[in-house]
Write an enzyme that holds these catalytic residues in place. Structure first.
Site, PDB file in Angstrom:
ATOM      1  CB  ILE A 151      -9.508  -3.273   0.118  1.00  0.00           C
ATOM      2  CG1 ILE A 151     -10.661  -4.570  -0.094  1.00  0.00           C
ATOM      3  CG2 ILE A 151      -9.466  -3.116   1.591  1.00  0.00           C
ATOM      4  CD1 ILE A 151     -11.567  -4.701   0.676  1.00  0.00           C
ATOM      5  CE1 TYR A 152      -3.918   2.870  -1.323  1.00  0.00           C
ATOM      6  CE2 TYR A 152      -4.550   2.883  -3.785  1.00  0.00           C
ATOM      7  CZ  TYR A 152      -3.807   3.736  -2.745  1.00  0.00           C
ATOM      8  OH  TYR A 152      -3.368   4.671  -2.845  1.00  0.00           O
ATOM      9  CB  ALA A 153     -10.183   2.780  -3.805  1.00  0.00           C
ATOM     10  CB  THR A 155      -8.474   1.785   3.515  1.00  0.00           C
ATOM     11  OG1 THR A 155      -7.545   1.606   2.462  1.00  0.00           O
ATOM     12  CG2 THR A 155      -9.233   0.455   3.810  1.00  0.00           C
ATOM     13  CE  LYS A 156      -4.534   7.055   0.636  1.00  0.00           C
ATOM     14  NZ  LYS A 156      -3.448   7.337   1.328  1.00  0.00           N
TER      15      LYS A 156
END
Ligand SMILES: NC(=O)c1ccc[n+]([C@@H]2O[C@H](COP(=O)([O-])OP(=O)(O)OC[C@H]3O[C@@H](n4cnc5c(N)ncnc54)[C@H](O)[C@@H]3O)[C@@H](O)[C@H]2O)c1
Length: 324
Positions: A151-153, A155-156
């Site tokens: 999810i982090y990747a 959103t980035k």
């Protein structure tokens, strides 16, 4: 020449170290941060206290996901957007916070740059968008097959795409910097090197997720700040990898900390984290050729300097919370 520079995420690890250097180089730094709870806020207070002792620093406590958060700023020359909710493992539990702090906040910062004709926006992104690289060096020109593993990747990557779309055909020069596992003084307590230093120095169990053979492109903070200053001279819209092409395994990192701290680690291996890559390798050709930049700090010197920093604050920070 003195510039007015906005640094978002100034109370974070990279934003703080960048702000200190910009101030040293005689810029006026406007720092914004929401001081969120992604990890123990005491680390952020420590960094902020240090910045607030500087004359040409002004802190704005605002949340960038609020559309009006940048309304009061005028005459900004350059924007360094370092603010984000980082951390791969935690992102699976709390996707909405990551969308708010990464995707929405980045949209607002890009809109601010567009509406105020800011000459340059430098956007922090991450090697996490590449996933596992195997032996292949990851180049910046990713294609449609990219499949961010967290999810982090995601959103980035959506922050990158939105900033490109918002700023295309406008006056702001957009530079995207994709960082690979950054470490050093004033680091993050949810990242391996600072956690390992803390656990080893305080004679606590050192938890390693998996067998510790996973390799990372550990990159020392001073090298990252060096590149962030160099991109001020780049006038085209570009994306740069900011990494180290000599990788180290977690087990090697533990050995180096043992050596410089003169202590023995009590390692406990736990199950490997979900979708944790074996190795993430950067191609640095573009950063080397275009910016004449390459990382100068080897892992031994970087870890030694981080242990020295930890020791100088040990009484204060040993009781802060380090995330497993
Ligand atoms: N440290 C690394 O190894 C690494 C690797 C790859 C990419 N990055 C990227 O570099 C940047 C800086 O990372 P870091 O390691 O300094 O992380 P950090 O968490 O220490 O700093 C980020 C700061 O941004 C602030 N912030 C978050 N959401 C905000 C919002 N909505 N409004 C205002 N402030 C907000 C946080 O409070 C925090 O102080 C991030 O964009 C991150 O994704 C870091």
């Amino acid at each position: 020449m003195t510039k007015n520079v906005l640094v978002t995420g100034c109370a974070g690890f990279i934003g703080f170290n960048l702000s200190k250097t910009l101030i040293k180089e005689n810029n006026n730094v406007y720092g914004i941060d929401s001081l969120n709870n992604a990890y123990d806020k005491k680390f952020k207070d420590l960094r902020l206290q240090n910045l607030e002792s500087e004359n040409n620093f002004q802190f704005i406590s605002n949340d960038l996901s609020d559309e009006d958060s940048l309304n009061d700023l005028a005459d900004i020359d350059i924007v360094y957007h370092m603010g984000a909710r980082a951390g791969v493992r935690q992102s699976f539990n709390d996707p909405l916070s990551y969308i708010k702090d990464n995707t929405i906040a980045t949209t607002n910062v890009a809109n601010f740059c567009k509406n105020n004709n800011i000459s340059k926006m430098i956007l922090a992104s991450t090697s996490s968008i590449y996933g596992n690289s195997g032996e292949k060096e990851m180049v910046e020109d990713i294609d449609e097959k990219i499949n961010p593993p967290s999810i982090y990747a995601s959103t980035k990557l959506s922050g990158e795409t939105l900033a490109k779309t918002i700023l295309s055909s406008h006056n702001t020069n957009l530079i995207i910097t994709r960082f690979f596992t950054v470490y050093g003084p004033y680091g993050r307590p949810d990242m391996s090197i600072l956690r390992f230093i803390h656990w080893i120095m305080e004679n606590k169990e050192v938890k390693i997720f998996g067998d510790g053979e996973q390799r990372r492109s550990f990159t020392y903070i001073d090298d990252v700040v060096d590149l962030l200053l160099k991109v001020q001279d780049c006038d085209s819209n570009e994306t740069f990898n900011v990494g180290n092409n000599k990788t180290s395994s977690l087990n090697e990192v533990v050995k180096i900390i043992e050596h410089f701290s003169n202590k023995k680690a009590q390692v406990v291996n736990e199950p490997r984290a979900f979708r944790d890559p074996d190795v993430v390798l950067p191609s640095l050709s573009k950063s080397k050729n275009t910016l004449k930049w390459e990382p100068k700090t080897n892992i031994e010197d970087g870890i030694k300097a981080t242990i020295e920093w930890y020791s100088s604050f040990q009484d204060k920070i040993k009781d802060f919370t380090y995330i497993n």
